[in-house]
Design a protein around this motif. Structure first.
Motif, PDB file in Angstrom:
ATOM      1  N   ALA A  91       0.779  -1.146  -0.213  1.00 24.41           N
ATOM      2  CA  ALA A  91      -0.064   0.011  -0.025  1.00 24.41           C
ATOM      3  C   ALA A  91       0.698   1.342   0.007  1.00 24.41           C
ATOM      4  N   THR A  92       1.969   1.232   0.612  1.00 24.47           N
ATOM      5  CA  THR A  92       2.906   2.377   0.583  1.00 24.47           C
ATOM      6  C   THR A  92       4.005   2.297  -0.342  1.00 24.47           C
TER       7      THR A  92
ATOM      8  N   GLN B  17       0.443   6.573   0.447  1.00 17.70           N
ATOM      9  CA  GLN B  17      -0.310   5.505   1.050  1.00 17.70           C
ATOM     10  C   GLN B  17      -1.636   5.239   0.249  1.00 17.70           C
ATOM     11  N   ASN B  18      -1.438   4.311  -0.537  1.00 14.47           N
ATOM     12  CA  ASN B  18      -2.702   3.840  -1.778  1.00 14.47           C
ATOM     13  C   ASN B  18      -2.441   4.968  -2.534  1.00 14.47           C
ATOM     14  N   ASN B  19      -3.566   5.819  -2.777  1.00 10.90           N
ATOM     15  CA  ASN B  19      -3.443   7.025  -3.839  1.00 10.90           C
ATOM     16  C   ASN B  19      -3.075   8.209  -3.283  1.00 10.90           C
TER      17      ASN B  19
ATOM     18  N   LYS C 147      -3.873   4.698  -9.799  1.00 11.80           N
ATOM     19  CA  LYS C 147      -4.657   3.773  -9.267  1.00 11.80           C
ATOM     20  C   LYS C 147      -4.050   3.108  -8.207  1.00 11.80           C
ATOM     21  N   GLY C 148      -3.284   3.781  -7.334  1.00  7.43           N
ATOM     22  CA  GLY C 148      -2.549   3.151  -5.998  1.00  7.43           C
ATOM     23  C   GLY C 148      -1.631   2.064  -6.256  1.00  7.43           C
TER      24      GLY C 148
ATOM     25  N   SER D  59       8.877   0.267  -1.363  1.00  3.90           N
ATOM     26  CA  SER D  59       7.330   0.008  -1.081  1.00  3.90           C
ATOM     27  C   SER D  59       7.228  -0.572   0.266  1.00  3.90           C
TER      28      SER D  59
ATOM     29  N   GLY E 158      -0.571   0.385   5.927  1.00  2.00           N
ATOM     30  CA  GLY E 158      -1.835   0.015   6.446  1.00  2.00           C
ATOM     31  C   GLY E 158      -1.692  -0.531   7.918  1.00  2.00           C
TER      32      GLY E 158
END
Lengths: 112, 118
Positions: free
Chosen positions: B30-31, B50-52, B71-72, B94, B98
């Motif tokens: 996610a990151t 963090q995601n998008n 799109k993340g 990455s 989360g």
């Protein structure tokens, strides 16, 4: 004051000796502490992380953390020429998305 | 499991030109982070997604640097116009990110994109 500061190098030790790498940090809210190794021309790779005060051992590596003194260290026992690299101390901030801040690195050379 | 992919590995440009770097993180992470590493220095965080969403871009020189995360997943870092002092390795990393205590905080780095500005 730098956020993460490492002992100035370069550090040179003979094969088989103990190498001691030190790091201090400024953010008292920091929760997680990491040591990365970076060979010349390569990307950093994680050696160890430590969260709690005290020592954490993994093979020839021992990480030490003293939150009261805001101090982290890495000891490498029985140093080998293959340990010659730049060692980066990294500190993660205390927020849920705390950023990882790196020190400037200490160059270690282990000579046969 | 495939690692973090970055391209190009090397880029040489003249000052005032533009350049873009691409990063594909580890699947499910996610990151995503972009770091700048100048020779002889430690990596400096430019931007963290963090995601998008952007969670930290405090050290990104926004007058010339921009970054987006599509799109993340993939991310692009652009420099326009480049200056001599932008010569560095641009590292993408990455982490799972989360909540839930599954993320140790370890960053997984790509091989980096080495930029030389002449």
């Amino acid at each position: 004051q730098k956020e993460v500061e490492q002992n100035s190098g370069p550090l040179s030790v003979p094969e088989g000796a103990i190498a001691s790498l030190n790091c201090t940090y400024s953010d008292r809210g920091s929760q997680s502490f990491f040591w990365y190794r970076q060979y010349s021309g390569k990307s950093p790779e994680l050696i160890m992380f430590i969260y709690s005060n005290g020592d954490k051992e993994d093979g020839r590596f021992t990480a030490q953390l003293n939150k009261a003194s805001q101090y982290v260290s890495l000891l490498i026992r029985d140093s080998q020429p293959s340990d010659s690299a730049t060692y980066l101390c990294a500190v993660k901030g205390g927020t849920s998305y705390g950023k990882l801040t790196f020190g400037q690195g200490t160059i270690l050379t282990v000579h046969p | 499991e495939a690692g973090v992919a970055q391209s190009p590995r090397y880029k040489i440009i003249e000052k005032r030109q533009s350049v873009a770097f691409w990063c594909n993180p580890i699947s499910g992470h996610a990151t995503l982070y972009w770091y700048q590493q100048i020779l002889g220095q430690g990596p400096k965080l430019l931007i963290q997604f963090q995601n998008n969403g952007v969670v930290d871009d405090s050290q990104l020189p926004k007058d010339r640097f921009s970054a987006e995360r599509l799109k993340g997943v993939d991310s692009t870092l652009k420099i326009q116009p480049a200056k001599l002092e932008d010569s560095a390795v641009y590292l993408c990393a990455s982490s799972p990110g989360g909540s839930g205590g599954l993320d140790t905080g370890e960053l997984f780095f790509g091989e980096g994109s080495r930029l030389t500005v002449l």
